[in-house]
Design an enzyme around this catalytic site. Structure first.
Site, PDB file in Angstrom:
ATOM      1  N   GLU A 243       0.826  -1.212   0.000  1.00  0.00           N
ATOM      2  CA  GLU A 243       0.000   0.000   0.000  1.00  0.00           C
ATOM      3  C   GLU A 243       0.857   1.257   0.000  1.00  0.00           C
ATOM      4  O   GLU A 243       0.605   2.197  -0.760  1.00  0.00           O
ATOM      5  CB  GLU A 243      -0.931   0.006   1.215  1.00  0.00           C
ATOM      6  CG  GLU A 243      -1.797   1.267   1.279  1.00  0.00           C
ATOM      7  CD  GLU A 243      -2.831   1.216   2.382  1.00  0.00           C
ATOM      8  OE1 GLU A 243      -3.816   0.459   2.241  1.00  0.00           O
ATOM      9  OE2 GLU A 243      -2.666   1.936   3.385  1.00  0.00           O
ATOM     10  N   ARG A 269      -5.031  33.374 -17.522  1.00  0.00           N
ATOM     11  CA  ARG A 269      -5.445  34.454 -16.638  1.00  0.00           C
ATOM     12  C   ARG A 269      -4.547  35.676 -16.850  1.00  0.00           C
ATOM     13  O   ARG A 269      -3.316  35.553 -16.904  1.00  0.00           O
ATOM     14  CB  ARG A 269      -5.361  33.973 -15.189  1.00  0.00           C
ATOM     15  CG  ARG A 269      -5.546  35.040 -14.131  1.00  0.00           C
ATOM     16  CD  ARG A 269      -6.976  35.410 -13.944  1.00  0.00           C
ATOM     17  NE  ARG A 269      -7.159  36.155 -12.697  1.00  0.00           N
ATOM     18  CZ  ARG A 269      -8.206  36.940 -12.463  1.00  0.00           C
ATOM     19  NH1 ARG A 269      -9.144  37.067 -13.387  1.00  0.00           N
ATOM     20  NH2 ARG A 269      -8.318  37.566 -11.331  1.00  0.00           N
ATOM     21  N   GLN A 280       7.162  36.244 -11.843  1.00  0.00           N
ATOM     22  CA  GLN A 280       7.936  35.247 -11.111  1.00  0.00           C
ATOM     23  C   GLN A 280       7.193  34.761  -9.870  1.00  0.00           C
ATOM     24  O   GLN A 280       7.360  33.597  -9.464  1.00  0.00           O
ATOM     25  CB  GLN A 280       9.295  35.834 -10.702  1.00  0.00           C
ATOM     26  CG  GLN A 280      10.260  36.000 -11.860  1.00  0.00           C
ATOM     27  CD  GLN A 280      11.633  36.432 -11.411  1.00  0.00           C
ATOM     28  OE1 GLN A 280      11.851  36.733 -10.234  1.00  0.00           O
ATOM     29  NE2 GLN A 280      12.585  36.469 -12.339  1.00  0.00           N
TER      30      GLN A 280
END
Length: 380
Positions: A243, A269, A280
């Site tokens: 797992e 955007r 940046q």
């Protein structure tokens, strides 16, 4: 060293991703009680996801650890319902693997076909109110009787439990034997004394219901014992190795899809006359997201590859688990910040990514436990 996937691996994962998007690409659950359905589970099974590493003679695909992880990564990337993805992975790795490797032949033949083809849903039940990774502190008891054992006790948190047909659980058979006093069992839901709570209200992974399991003088036959009596802690650690190495690949897929979503947003955007990706303050955090994802992926692939080579290296598995879980939380926080107000809205899915990421630092052993395991591996 060869970091390239084979043509077979690429074809398998490409075909699987297309099929998942076509059949399980619906929107993620919008409310805490919107759990996966038997129908969606059946679809996952038809795509082979519930039996990735189970034997072919029982209907599985017979894949190794790395190929299982590659498929689960695709599942996490292509299916927006991370709860369903988590539920399938927990069923396969924490439960079916234990049955595959330790069940009596008749029990394996009875259960593995249903676990592989989706007819059966399995839940791992070990966590108690006062015991989790400490298997030596379990309170559930297994009293021997002529027909087998009678189990009594309560498990506090079991993923898939409200819908499960079979439970892989652990109980104390000898309170004086310490590590060797715990035994693993497979418990059918329809046995007397089995009671499962209603689904718990959780912050995330809404698609996967979790509940409490209570056993009251529940009779189980000798054939229900996994491995040998007293081998429970070893069996649990074995299934947790699978797992911890493979399940966390689902979060690689989540981070991959999330990163692509953030890049698209940063390129589209515009603020102050520029695409926000030109700033940046936006570009550098996205670069950090990429770095965390790739570093975590390499650690996980290496851990799975070593498992396939016969090296069940606890240190490397723990390092991979820590890296993936902390990367997905950090990346999800960055994604929410990047999307701003929209990142807090359900419509983008970004806030759900964060909620689904948070428990990754807790389940399969907390990250604090795994740092202890890494330290022990260095002789500390």
């Amino acid at each position: 060293m060869d970091f390239a996937l084979s043509n077979e691996q690429r074809k398998r994962t490409d075909d699987l991703g297309t099929a998942i998007r076509d059949r399980l690409g619906a929107a993620r659950p919008s409310t805490p009680d919107a759990h996966f359905t038997r129908e969606r589970w059946r679809i996952a099974a038809e795509l082979g996801l519930t039996g990735l590493c189970l034997p072919t003679e029982h209907g599985g695909q017979g894949l190794g650890a790395l190929d299982t992880a590659l498929c689960l990564e695709v599942f996490g990337r292509a299916c927006p319902d991370t709860g369903l993805v988590f539920g399938v992975a927990a069923h396969l790795l924490a439960c079916a693997v234990a049955v595959r490797d330790f069940a009596a032949p008749d029990t394996a033949a009875r259960l593995l076909p249903g676990l592989a083809n989706g007819e059966l849903i399995a839940a791992n039940a070990i966590t108690e109110d006062d015991a989790g990774s400490d298997t030596g502190a379990l309170d559930m008891k297994a009293a021997a009787d002529p027909a087998g054992y009678r189990l009594t006790g309560e498990k506090s948190f079991s993923s898939n439990a409200p819908l499960a047909d079979v439970f892989v659980t652990y109980a104390v058979t000898d309170p004086t034997a310490g590590f060797f006093g715990t035994t693993g069992f497979v418990v059918d839901r329809d046995l007397p004394g089995v009671e499962v709570s209603a689904p718990m209200a959780k912050a995330g992974l809404h698609g996967c219901p979790a509940g409490r399991l209570t056993l009251t003088d529940t009779p189980v036959p000798h054939a229900a014992v996994l491995g040998e009596v007293g081998q429970g802690s070893t069996i649990f650690q074995h299934s947790m190795g699978w797992e911890r190495a493979c399940l966390f690949a689902i979060y690689l897929g989540v981070m991959d899809a999330q990163l692509r979503q953030c890049v698209r947003h940063a390129r589209k955007r515009r603020q102050f006359g520029h695409r926000i990706g030109e700033f940046q303050a936006v570009a550098h955090p996205i670069a950090d997201m990429r770095q965390r994802l790739d570093a975590a992926r390499l650690l996980l692939y290496r851990a799975c590859w070593r498992m396939d080579q016969g090296h069940n290296d606890v240190t490397e598995i723990s390092m991979a688990k820590i890296a993936v879980s902390e990367a997905v939380v950090a990346n999800s926080l960055t994604a929410v910040q990047l999307f701003g107000g929209k990142g807090y809205l359900v419509e983008t899915g970004v806030e759900a990514q964060l909620r689904d990421a948070l428990p990754s630092r807790i389940f399969s052993g907390t990250n604090e436990i795994h740092r202890t395991l890494v330290a022990r591996g260095m002789g500390l």
